[in-house]
Design a protein around this motif. Sequence first.
Motif, mmCIF file in Angstrom:
data_model
loop_
_atom_site.group_PDB
_atom_site.id
_atom_site.type_symbol
_atom_site.label_atom_id
_atom_site.label_comp_id
_atom_site.label_asym_id
_atom_site.label_seq_id
_atom_site.Cartn_x
_atom_site.Cartn_y
_atom_site.Cartn_z
ATOM 1 N N ARG A 177 -0.908 3.223 -2.592
ATOM 2 C CA ARG A 177 -1.859 4.055 -1.843
ATOM 3 C C ARG A 177 -1.072 5.124 -1.076
ATOM 4 O O ARG A 177 -0.764 4.958 0.100
ATOM 5 C CB ARG A 177 -2.654 3.223 -0.837
ATOM 6 C CG ARG A 177 -3.534 2.134 -1.434
ATOM 7 C CD ARG A 177 -4.313 1.495 -0.297
ATOM 8 N NE ARG A 177 -5.231 0.462 -0.751
ATOM 9 C CZ ARG A 177 -6.243 0.002 -0.032
ATOM 10 N NH1 ARG A 177 -6.460 0.498 1.192
ATOM 11 N NH2 ARG A 177 -7.037 -0.946 -0.482
ATOM 12 N N SER A 233 -13.028 -11.235 2.529
ATOM 13 C CA SER A 233 -12.799 -9.819 2.817
ATOM 14 C C SER A 233 -12.567 -9.603 4.306
ATOM 15 O O SER A 233 -11.769 -8.742 4.697
ATOM 16 C CB SER A 233 -13.988 -8.976 2.337
ATOM 17 O OG SER A 233 -14.066 -8.982 0.925
ATOM 18 N N GLU A 244 -10.699 1.700 1.472
ATOM 19 C CA GLU A 244 -9.880 2.737 0.847
ATOM 20 C C GLU A 244 -9.153 3.589 1.887
ATOM 21 O O GLU A 244 -9.698 3.948 2.927
ATOM 22 C CB GLU A 244 -10.763 3.635 -0.018
ATOM 23 C CG GLU A 244 -10.001 4.630 -0.863
ATOM 24 C CD GLU A 244 -10.911 5.375 -1.823
ATOM 25 O OE1 GLU A 244 -10.405 6.175 -2.619
ATOM 26 O OE2 GLU A 244 -12.136 5.148 -1.765
ATOM 27 N N SER A 245 -7.902 3.927 1.584
ATOM 28 C CA SER A 245 -7.092 4.776 2.459
ATOM 29 C C SER A 245 -7.379 6.242 2.169
ATOM 30 O O SER A 245 -7.511 6.641 1.013
ATOM 31 C CB SER A 245 -5.608 4.482 2.239
ATOM 32 O OG SER A 245 -5.329 3.115 2.452
ATOM 33 N N ARG A 246 -7.446 7.040 3.246
ATOM 34 C CA ARG A 246 -7.758 8.465 3.087
ATOM 35 C C ARG A 246 -6.876 9.289 4.008
ATOM 36 O O ARG A 246 -6.368 8.803 5.009
ATOM 37 C CB ARG A 246 -9.238 8.719 3.436
ATOM 38 C CG ARG A 246 -10.233 7.994 2.544
ATOM 39 C CD ARG A 246 -11.664 8.230 2.999
ATOM 40 N NE ARG A 246 -11.956 7.546 4.250
ATOM 41 C CZ ARG A 246 -13.089 7.678 4.913
ATOM 42 N NH1 ARG A 246 -14.028 8.500 4.453
ATOM 43 N NH2 ARG A 246 -13.301 7.030 6.041
ATOM 44 N N ASP A 298 -6.655 -4.007 -4.782
ATOM 45 C CA ASP A 298 -7.747 -3.113 -5.167
ATOM 46 C C ASP A 298 -7.710 -1.887 -4.252
ATOM 47 O O ASP A 298 -7.964 -1.984 -3.053
ATOM 48 C CB ASP A 298 -9.086 -3.841 -5.030
ATOM 49 C CG ASP A 298 -10.281 -2.973 -5.428
ATOM 50 O OD1 ASP A 298 -10.073 -1.789 -5.796
ATOM 51 O OD2 ASP A 298 -11.412 -3.474 -5.357
ATOM 52 N N ILE A 299 -7.382 -0.714 -4.809
ATOM 53 C CA ILE A 299 -7.215 0.476 -3.970
ATOM 54 C C ILE A 299 -8.532 0.920 -3.340
ATOM 55 O O ILE A 299 -8.531 1.745 -2.423
ATOM 56 C CB ILE A 299 -6.587 1.636 -4.755
ATOM 57 C CG1 ILE A 299 -7.475 2.050 -5.928
ATOM 58 C CG2 ILE A 299 -5.195 1.280 -5.230
ATOM 59 C CD1 ILE A 299 -6.970 3.287 -6.647
ATOM 60 N N LYS A 300 -9.650 0.382 -3.813
ATOM 61 C CA LYS A 300 -10.946 0.715 -3.221
ATOM 62 C C LYS A 300 -11.285 -0.176 -2.025
ATOM 63 O O LYS A 300 -12.251 0.088 -1.316
ATOM 64 C CB LYS A 300 -12.054 0.590 -4.276
ATOM 65 C CG LYS A 300 -11.935 1.595 -5.421
ATOM 66 C CD LYS A 300 -12.101 3.028 -4.935
ATOM 67 C CE LYS A 300 -12.097 4.010 -6.081
ATOM 68 N NZ LYS A 300 -12.233 5.413 -5.597
ATOM 69 N N PHE A 301 -10.514 -1.230 -1.818
ATOM 70 C CA PHE A 301 -10.776 -2.122 -0.695
ATOM 71 C C PHE A 301 -10.398 -1.403 0.603
ATOM 72 O O PHE A 301 -9.228 -1.104 0.851
ATOM 73 C CB PHE A 301 -9.984 -3.424 -0.836
ATOM 74 C CG PHE A 301 -10.164 -4.377 0.322
ATOM 75 C CD1 PHE A 301 -11.306 -5.150 0.414
ATOM 76 C CD2 PHE A 301 -9.204 -4.474 1.317
ATOM 77 C CE1 PHE A 301 -11.485 -6.022 1.474
ATOM 78 C CE2 PHE A 301 -9.371 -5.334 2.383
ATOM 79 C CZ PHE A 301 -10.517 -6.110 2.461
ATOM 80 N N TRP A 353 0.810 -1.220 0.000
ATOM 81 C CA TRP A 353 0.000 0.000 0.000
ATOM 82 C C TRP A 353 0.841 1.267 0.000
ATOM 83 O O TRP A 353 0.401 2.293 -0.501
ATOM 84 C CB TRP A 353 -0.962 -0.008 1.181
ATOM 85 C CG TRP A 353 -2.092 -0.986 0.995
ATOM 86 C CD1 TRP A 353 -2.344 -1.739 -0.124
ATOM 87 C CD2 TRP A 353 -3.112 -1.324 1.939
ATOM 88 N NE1 TRP A 353 -3.452 -2.523 0.071
ATOM 89 C CE2 TRP A 353 -3.948 -2.289 1.335
ATOM 90 C CE3 TRP A 353 -3.388 -0.912 3.231
ATOM 91 C CZ2 TRP A 353 -5.049 -2.841 1.978
ATOM 92 C CZ3 TRP A 353 -4.492 -1.458 3.887
ATOM 93 C CH2 TRP A 353 -5.311 -2.409 3.262
#
Length: 756
Positions: free
Chosen positions: A491, A571, A746-748, A741-744, A487
Amino acid sequence: MSRFVRNIDFSSLGLKDLLEARDVYHVHLANLEHVVGTAVGRYRIRRSDPDYENPLKPGATSDAGPRTLANSGVKPWSWPCVLVFVNQWESRERLGDKPAQMVPPRLYLPDGRVIPTCVVYAPRQLAGPPPLQNLTFPTGLIGGGFPILTDDQEQQRVGSIGCLVTDGYYTYALTSKHVVGSPGTPAYVIERGERRVVATAHTRAEEKVALEQAYPGFPGVRTLVNVDAGLLRLNALPDWTSQVYGIGPIGDLIDLGVDTLNLDLVGCPVRANGAASGQLRGEIQGLFYRYRAVGGFDYVAELLIGPRESEGSVETRPGDSGTVWFWDADAEPPLPDRRRPEKLEAEQTATAPHEPADVSEEPGARTAVPTLRPLGLQWGGHSFLEPGGQGTVQFALASSLSTVCRLLDVELLRDWSLGHSLYWGKVGHYKIAFTACLLASNPNLDQVLRANATRIAVSDQDIITGNLPAGGSTSFIALADVADLVWRNIRKRDEANHFADMDEPGGAAVGSKTLMELWNKPANRTPDKWTQFYDSLPTPPQDKHRGALPFRVRELYEAMVGFVTGGDLPSFVCAAGALAHYVGDACQPLHVSRLHHGRPGHPEESDVHSFFETRMLDRFAPELVTRINEKVKNLEVADGKLIQGGAAAANRVVRLMQDTIARLPPEVVVETWVETKGPNHTRDLWEALADETVDCMVDGALCLAELWQSAWIEGDGDQVFAGAALDTPVSKSKLKSLYNDIKFVESRWLKDMSFS
C-alpha cells in the motif's frame, strides 16, 4: 522387450550423469545453428499438454508449438534431462531438409546410459534495461538488501548488499565483484541526499573459477563457473546489521557441494530483496546454465532462477547484483513422489482441500517467526523473448552462496545487531499495543483485547528476547506493525499516514501558522485545509510527504465502530491492531516534528531518528518493558465512552501529539543525541531521555485504549456481542487475509480523504 537390452530408466539419472552427457555432446550441441545455451535440470512440460496434470496421459504431439520457460513447468514426474535453449523453433516435419540441425531427443553415452534432452525456445533479448529509479536507502542501520554505490572510471556502479560475512577478524559486506571495483575503492550510501562512505573494497574477490575447482569430481572440461563475488570491508561495524531488508534475521546457510547438490534443487521456491527491484520471487529452473562460450571455454551460472508457475517473470534489473536469494520454505510444494506413474495411479486418493489450523492458539502463546535460509548470490540476469510479441521473461543468474563463502574463505554472519525495525522500532510499537490491551475498563472489551493481545502485539517476553516479526515474512505479522512490515510494501498510499510535522510553519495562505496552531480551530481539521497548508509551502511536497496521521486515525476509528455495529469481531480486532501503529507513531516526538531527521541543513544529524526510536529502544528493551509495566500497574481507562465520532478520535490523537512535543521536545532529542556522541552513545542517550520516553509511551497506550473502548461502546458492542465467546482469539489466518486485502480500511493520500 528382451531382457538382454538395457532398460532405459530416466528417473535413475543423477546430476553427474547429466553433466557428463552435456560435456560429451558439447561440440555437437554448440555447433547447432540455433542453440544459444544449455543447462541441466528436469524436463519441462507445457501447461497445455495432457501429461502436465496427469502423468498417465500421453504427452504433446510434435506440432504442439514452442515450449517456453513461461508456458511450461516441472512436475514431480519430470525426467532428469539436459535443457537446450534455442532461438528458433521448428517442428520435426519442417526440419525435413535439415535434420542435422535438430536437437537430438536423447544423448547416448559410451557405457549405455541414455539422457533425454528438453528443447526450450528462449531467444535472448538484447535491448537495454530500464533505468534505475526509486532506490531505497537506509536511514539507520545498514544491511543486506540495501543499495551500495561505488565510483570507478568516472562511472557510478550500483549494486545490492547481499549479507554480512566474517573471516574471524574483520566483518565484510558481500556483494558482486563487478560492484566492488578495484581494491581500495570507497563504497557509499545516500542518506538525506548526501553521500556517506561506509566501506572500502577489499582485495579478496573471485570472478571465475574452473568447474572442477568449485565442484571437485563434477565433469566439465574447460568450463568456468562465474562466481562474481567480492568483499567490502566495513568502516564502522555498529552502523550495520546482519538482517536483510524485507527478509529479517537470516537462517543457516544451505550448503551445496559435490555431495549435496542434486536435481531436487530444481523447482525450489526462492525469494529475495533487490536494491533496485525490491521484493523478488522465483524458483530454481536449471543448474549450471551455459550462457556463453569464448575461445574454447564455456561459462556457466550455477543457478538459473525463473518465475514460479503462476507468475510471468522475475522482475530483476541492474542494481540487484549482489542480492542474496533465500529458500522460501513457506511456498514449498509437497515433496515430489518419484515413483512410477502406475504406482501413483494405484495409490491415488481423493482429499478435500483444507486450511491449515492456526498454531499456538492459546492466549499468550506465540510461534517464533521462521528465518529464511540463504541459498545463492545473484550476479546477473537474462531476458528471454516470448513468441508472438508477447513480451519478455526475466531470469536471475546466481552463484551458490556456499561456493562463494568457501572460495572467499569467509563465514556467514547471522547475529549482529538483530531485531531492529526498518522504520521506527518494533519494540516501541509492540510494547505500546500490548500495554493498551490490558487497560480497558469495559469488561467485554477487556476479554476481547486480552484474548487477542498476541494477535495485536507480541508478549513482553518476546520483546525482551527480540523474538519479533520480520519484514517481508509470509507468516502472520502481529497487527501493531502491519502498517510498516506489510502495508509499506503493498500500500504505497499509506506512506504519509505515519507522521505529521505539526511544528512546520506554513506559507502566507495559512497565515504562516503551523499545523498544530491551525488545529486549534475546528474548521481547520479537514484534509482540504491540510492540503491548502502543504500547497502554501515554498516547495509543495509530494503526496507521500504530506503527513496525514490524524485523518488515518479517524478512518480506522470510524471503521471500528462500523465493524462493531455489524457484528464483525475479526475486522474490529484487525482494525484495532492497525490503529495501534499510528497511535504509536503519534507519541514519538520525531514522528510529529519537522526535526524528524535533525535540524534542516545539518545532514550529520540524519541518524538521530533511527538511533533514538530504534537502536536505543532495541538495546534497552528489558528496562523499557519493566519501567512501562511499573507505570501502568494501577492504571486503566475511565469507564464509559470517552470519545464520540471520528472527528473526536482525530482530535484525541492530535492532543496526544501535542502532549508528546511538550513532554519531550524534538529539539531536546536532537541536542541530546549530539551531546552524547561518544563510545557509550546509546547508553548515555537512554539515561538522559529514558524517563520522558517511557512517559510518552504510557500516554500512547492510554490514548489507544481510550479509542478502542470508545469505538466498542459507540458501536454498542455489549449488546451486539451479548452471549458471544469473547475470550476466544481470532484466527491468525483470518486476520492475515484481512490485512493482506488492500481494500480493508483502504489507505489513501491526504488529497483523496473525505469525511461526511
